[in-house]
Enzyme design. Structure first.
Site, PDB file in Angstrom:
ATOM      1  N   ARG A   1      -2.877 -10.280   4.609  1.00 48.80           N
ATOM      2  CA  ARG A   1      -3.045 -10.473   3.019  1.00 48.80           C
ATOM      3  C   ARG A   1      -2.052  -9.993   2.336  1.00 48.80           C
ATOM      4  NH1 ARG A   1      -6.039  -7.603  -0.783  1.00 48.80           N
ATOM      5  NH2 ARG A   1      -7.293  -9.048  -2.133  1.00 48.80           N
TER       6      ARG A   1
ATOM      7  N   LYS B   1       0.902  -1.157   0.015  1.00 48.12           N
ATOM      8  CA  LYS B   1      -0.062   0.100   0.037  1.00 48.12           C
ATOM      9  C   LYS B   1       0.721   1.224  -0.028  1.00 48.12           C
ATOM     10  CE  LYS B   1      -4.180  -2.124   0.841  1.00 48.12           C
ATOM     11  NZ  LYS B   1      -5.319  -2.335   1.995  1.00 48.12           N
TER      12      LYS B   1
END
Length: 315
Positions: A287, A248
């Site tokens: 994840r 991210k």
């Protein structure tokens, strides 16, 4: 007045009372087909999309998608999470259900016969989830916490599948506009507590619920960091916690992947650090896109925090 989950550090026991839940009490997740996901676990991301933020377009072709899923399994992934709709922070476009089905159906049909590890379907639509479950998926990973589609909760209850409930505001195309909070930790914890209660009331077994704070979904970098620092508060809800920090933007910036040109290496190391610290703080699942690095980080963090029972048996 009932105290908030953060104030009480407890979770409902389903009978009007509450009990203390140690952050490391979750040893595994038993699926409806009898398979067990041992915690801490690594969930490998398989984006079957042309526009996902990290790997959009790489695995839109079904052959490449299947090959990548098998490679992630071989690298140590405990779950493969298949998604056909991009939810990237900027530029995501909502697609018709027919398009999402066209992307994931051929991949799911093949993976259901090839993978040994469980399949998770990353969708907010009950029709897509139903097709996935019929193809052998065992988990519904819903970014709207079963709120988008009124048929999703009944489907999850009937199928006895596991569910991941994530915090998000807005939709895939506009969630970043809603990144405003008075107290992001309190609001996220209370939302997830409410959605988990909703799921239980709809007939989903409490033992099959996992919660996800939704890093990057209607969150700024500071919001993400506050939520990571408050993982024990999320764990105190009494459900396994999934963390999705992989690749991210806030990780890239902090790790220096943007500023100093270190690129992929800094991003991989930054993600591994976030994964390791998340496991040490009590998270049960991470994840990730880079499964090999994640598996190494998770194993080390689990061993150092006393959460890897397999390691302790073999030591």
């Amino acid at each position: 007045m009932r105290r908030s989950p953060i104030q009480s550090k407890t979770s409902s026991n389903g009978r009007g009372g509450s009990k203390q839940t140690p952050r490391s009490s979750f040893a595994n997740l038993k699926l409806a087909d009898g398979r067990i996901i041992k915690f801490p676990a690594v969930m490998g991301v398989l984006n079957v999309t042309p526009d996902s933020f990290s790997d959009g377009g790489k695995y839109l072709d079904a052959d490449r998608a299947v090959e990548h899923a098998l490679a992630m399994e071989a690298a140590g992934a405990d779950v493969i999470d298949v998604g056909g709709e991009s939810t990237r922070p900027i530029g995501a476009v909502e697609i018709p259900v027919e398009v999402e089905l066209a992307r994931v159906t051929p991949v799911l049909a093949r993976l259901g016969k090839l993978l040994r590890v469980p399949i998770s379907i990353d969708t907010r639509r009950a029709e897509v989830a139903r097709v996935a479950l019929e193809s052998g998926a065992a988990i519904i990973n819903d970014i709207t916490s079963l709120a988008h589609d009124p048929e999703m909760a009944p489907l999850a209850a009937r199928s006895k599948c596991a569910v991941v409930l994530m915090h998000m505001r807005g939709g895939p195309a506009d969630h970043i506009k809603f990144a405003h909070y008075r107290d992001v930790v309190r609001e996220v914890v209370e939302y997830l507590d409410a959605r988990a209660r909703f799921a239980v009331d709809a007939g989903v077994a409490r033992s099959r619920i996992t919660v996800d704070p939704g890093l990057g979904f209607a969150k700024t970098a500071q919001h993400n960091l506050k939520l990571l620092a408050a993982l024990p508060d999320l764990c105190a809800l009494g459900y396994p916690v999934l963390v999705g920090a992989s690749r991210k933007t806030f990780v890239a910036r902090i790790a220096g992947a943007v500023a100093n040109g270190a690129g992929e290496r800094a991003l991989e190391f930054g993600t591994a650090a976030a994964n390791a610290l998340s496991i040490a703080a009590g998270a049960s699942i991470v994840r990730v896109h880079d499964v090999g690095a994640a598996v190494a980080a998770v194993r080390m963090a689990a061993a150092m925090s006393g959460r890897d029972h397999r390691f302790r048996r073999n030591a």
